[in-house]
Scaffold this motif. Structure first.
Motif, mmCIF file in Angstrom:
data_model
loop_
_atom_site.group_PDB
_atom_site.id
_atom_site.type_symbol
_atom_site.label_atom_id
_atom_site.label_comp_id
_atom_site.label_asym_id
_atom_site.label_seq_id
_atom_site.Cartn_x
_atom_site.Cartn_y
_atom_site.Cartn_z
ATOM 1 N N GLY A 330 44.024 47.366 45.952
ATOM 2 C CA GLY A 330 43.657 46.338 47.020
ATOM 3 C C GLY A 330 43.001 45.576 47.178
ATOM 4 O O GLY A 330 42.869 44.834 48.068
ATOM 5 N N ALA A 331 42.348 44.886 46.205
ATOM 6 C CA ALA A 331 41.706 44.296 46.231
ATOM 7 C C ALA A 331 41.682 42.821 46.595
ATOM 8 O O ALA A 331 43.386 42.501 45.837
ATOM 9 N N GLY A 332 41.761 41.825 47.676
ATOM 10 C CA GLY A 332 42.520 40.570 47.745
ATOM 11 C C GLY A 332 41.754 38.979 47.541
ATOM 12 O O GLY A 332 42.448 37.747 48.780
ATOM 13 N N SER A 333 40.739 39.348 47.021
ATOM 14 C CA SER A 333 39.712 38.158 46.900
ATOM 15 C C SER A 333 40.916 37.006 45.969
ATOM 16 O O SER A 333 42.148 37.401 45.362
ATOM 17 N N ALA A 334 40.451 35.594 45.970
ATOM 18 C CA ALA A 334 41.380 34.513 44.694
ATOM 19 C C ALA A 334 40.684 35.010 42.899
ATOM 20 O O ALA A 334 41.689 35.081 43.212
ATOM 21 N N PRO A 335 39.881 35.050 43.497
ATOM 22 C CA PRO A 335 39.766 36.167 41.706
ATOM 23 C C PRO A 335 40.915 37.298 41.425
ATOM 24 O O PRO A 335 41.064 37.601 40.346
ATOM 25 N N ALA A 336 40.553 37.967 41.872
ATOM 26 C CA ALA A 336 41.340 39.401 42.070
ATOM 27 C C ALA A 336 42.508 38.568 42.093
ATOM 28 O O ALA A 336 43.951 39.540 40.595
ATOM 29 N N GLN A 337 43.309 38.505 42.771
ATOM 30 C CA GLN A 337 44.805 38.277 42.815
ATOM 31 C C GLN A 337 44.824 36.827 41.223
ATOM 32 O O GLN A 337 46.252 37.355 40.933
ATOM 33 N N ALA A 338 44.345 36.337 41.423
ATOM 34 C CA ALA A 338 44.372 35.259 39.790
ATOM 35 C C ALA A 338 44.136 36.256 38.871
ATOM 36 O O ALA A 338 44.297 36.576 37.201
ATOM 37 N N GLY A 339 43.642 37.135 38.689
ATOM 38 C CA GLY A 339 43.463 38.323 37.061
ATOM 39 C C GLY A 339 41.908 38.025 36.936
ATOM 40 O O GLY A 339 41.657 38.954 35.326
ATOM 41 N N LEU A 340 41.557 36.951 37.819
ATOM 42 C CA LEU A 340 39.604 36.678 36.881
ATOM 43 C C LEU A 340 39.534 37.975 36.066
ATOM 44 O O LEU A 340 38.099 38.040 35.427
ATOM 45 N N GLY A 341 39.144 39.068 37.711
ATOM 46 C CA GLY A 341 38.750 40.147 37.422
ATOM 47 C C GLY A 341 38.861 40.624 35.639
ATOM 48 O O GLY A 341 37.706 40.595 35.225
ATOM 49 N N HIS A 342 40.232 40.886 35.305
ATOM 50 C CA HIS A 342 40.555 42.001 34.467
ATOM 51 C C HIS A 342 40.211 40.455 32.870
ATOM 52 O O HIS A 342 39.874 41.224 31.795
ATOM 53 N N GLU A 343 40.490 39.426 33.208
ATOM 54 C CA GLU A 343 39.325 38.675 32.390
ATOM 55 C C GLU A 343 38.770 38.858 31.798
ATOM 56 O O GLU A 343 38.114 39.351 30.783
ATOM 57 N N ALA A 344 37.489 38.667 32.777
ATOM 58 C CA ALA A 344 35.718 38.696 32.592
ATOM 59 C C ALA A 344 35.890 40.090 31.834
ATOM 60 O O ALA A 344 34.734 40.572 31.104
ATOM 61 N N GLN A 345 35.919 41.256 32.116
ATOM 62 C CA GLN A 345 36.456 42.754 31.609
ATOM 63 C C GLN A 345 36.585 42.653 31.141
ATOM 64 O O GLN A 345 36.079 44.015 29.458
ATOM 65 N N GLY A 346 37.491 42.620 30.928
ATOM 66 C CA GLY A 346 38.496 42.933 29.850
ATOM 67 C C GLY A 346 38.196 41.864 27.947
ATOM 68 O O GLY A 346 38.254 42.706 27.026
ATOM 69 N N LEU A 347 37.502 41.065 27.976
ATOM 70 C CA LEU A 347 36.987 40.696 26.650
ATOM 71 C C LEU A 347 35.737 40.529 26.682
ATOM 72 O O LEU A 347 35.720 40.948 25.729
ATOM 73 N N ALA A 348 35.270 40.976 27.600
ATOM 74 C CA ALA A 348 33.473 41.651 27.304
ATOM 75 C C ALA A 348 33.964 42.990 26.726
ATOM 76 O O ALA A 348 33.146 43.772 25.509
#
Length: 367
Positions: A330-348
């Motif tokens: 349910g996160a609605g921020s721009a980074p959340a909607q673009a999947g940038l949180g998954h990009e950082a966590q997944g690559l790390a």
């Protein structure tokens, strides 16, 4: 002619029949009993000697009965209580022995001895177990000393080994040219990242914002390795860093505890800086372009793993959000909607796994 009777009315019955005259009868003494005849024809019974009184718990023996001729029947030696025994006693003695019980092998034993025997057996078994246990422990300790691979020594060895990976492992093993993240994207989508730049290994001077640098100062900086990746569409860029510290396990555990208890991984002022490489899609990836990040402090190795992501077109982000928050449902921020949180966590996570594989099974664990 018939002979005359041997005696008439006046003749005594015991007179001799040969005509001789019987001697005169001796005068009787009325004060004394007449003498008994040689053969006794009376049916009078002789008195038996008095028997001892029977014991209270046994019935009295029956009195012997008279025989058919009037004589007294002798007692049966076998059935009579008064019959003599081999020991010379008048009656058999009956003794009640100590009651017996039975053990687990159906062997009789007197009551009261089973507990003592079992207690001795249990004490002996306990002593044997103690000796065997001490022998096993001593053997294990001796074997560990001889082999040099005790549990604590093994953990310390793996911890130290992880701290040396920055110069003992090729860069392609720490930062693979291509990293596949199965299910690492939003909704469990797969991700693929391609490496676009690797920074020269260096110290930590100027590599972090002042506040994050101060937070990391207690663990020290031994070496810093960084690489930047892009996604398959080249829409996002992500920098992954491996900070090799000078700290021991206790200091790393303390730092990890601070991040966990104080929620430092969510603080915007503790974001790592990206690495922008000229001539790549990450050329414009600066501090203003940071959108999401994650920081992981390892406790089984002196390493801090971090990642920071943003857009590849160089757009700025006014409200960055940590990967932990951006990945929440349910996160609605721009980074959340673009999947940038998954990009950082997944690559790390994938880089951390590659790091553990180079240390060995002692430090491997799923992320």
């Amino acid at each position: 002619m018939t002979p005359p009777p041997t005696g008439g009315p006046g003749t005594p019955a015991d007179a001799p029949r040969d005509g001789t005259t019987a001697p005169p009868e001796a005068p009787r003494n009325h004060n004394s009993a007449p003498p008994e005849a040689p053969s006794e024809t009376t049916r009078r019974l002789r008195p038996l000697p008095a028997e001892p009184e029977p014991e209270a718990e046994r019935p009295a023996a029956p009195r012997p009965a008279s025989g058919p001729t009037g004589t007294v029947a002798a007692p049966d030696p076998v059935r009579s209580w008064s019959a003599p025994t081999a020991t010379g006693e008048g009656r058999p003695r009956v003794s009640f022995g100590e009651p017996e019980g039975y053990d687990e092998h159906a062997r009789p034993h007197p009551f009261g001895e089973r507990g003592r025997g079992r207690g001795r057996a249990q004490a002996l078994a306990a002593a044997v177990c103690l000796v065997l246990g001490l022998g096993l422990v001593t053997g294990a300790v001796t074997g560990s000393w001889l082999a040099g691979d005790s549990g604590d020594d093994g953990a310390r060895g793996a911890f130290a080994e992880a701290g040396d990976l920055w110069h003992s492992v090729p860069v392609d093993q720490l930062f693979p040219p291509t990293v596949r993240g199965q299910g690492a994207g939003p909704g469990g989508a797969d991700r693929t990242w391609t490496r676009v730049a690797v920074a020269p290994d260096s110290g930590c001077e100027g590599a972090f914002d002042p506040l994050l640098a101060k937070l990391l100062d207690p663990v020290g900086c031994r070496r810093l390795l960084r690489a930047t990746y892009t996604d398959a569409t080249q829409s996002h860029v992500t920098t992954v860093g491996l900070l090799f510290t000078k700290a021991d396990a206790a200091a790393m555990t303390s730092l990890a505890g601070r991040f966990e208890k104080e929620g430092l991984g969510r603080r915007e002022d503790l974001m790592p800086l990206p690495y922008a490489a000229e001539g790549t899609v990450a050329a414009g990836f600066g501090a203003r372009q940071r959108a999401s990040w994650t920081v992981s402090v390892l406790t089984d190795g002196p390493v801090v793993v971090y990642a920071v992501s943003g857009w590849a077109d160089g757009r700025g982000v006014d409200e960055p959000e940590s990967a932990e928050e951006a990945m929440e449902s349910g996160a609605g921020s721009a980074p959340a909607q673009a999947g940038l949180g998954h990009e950082a966590q997944g690559l790390a996570d994938r880089v951390e796994r590659a790091l553990r594989k180079n240390v060995g099974p002692a430090t491997e664990r799923p992320s």
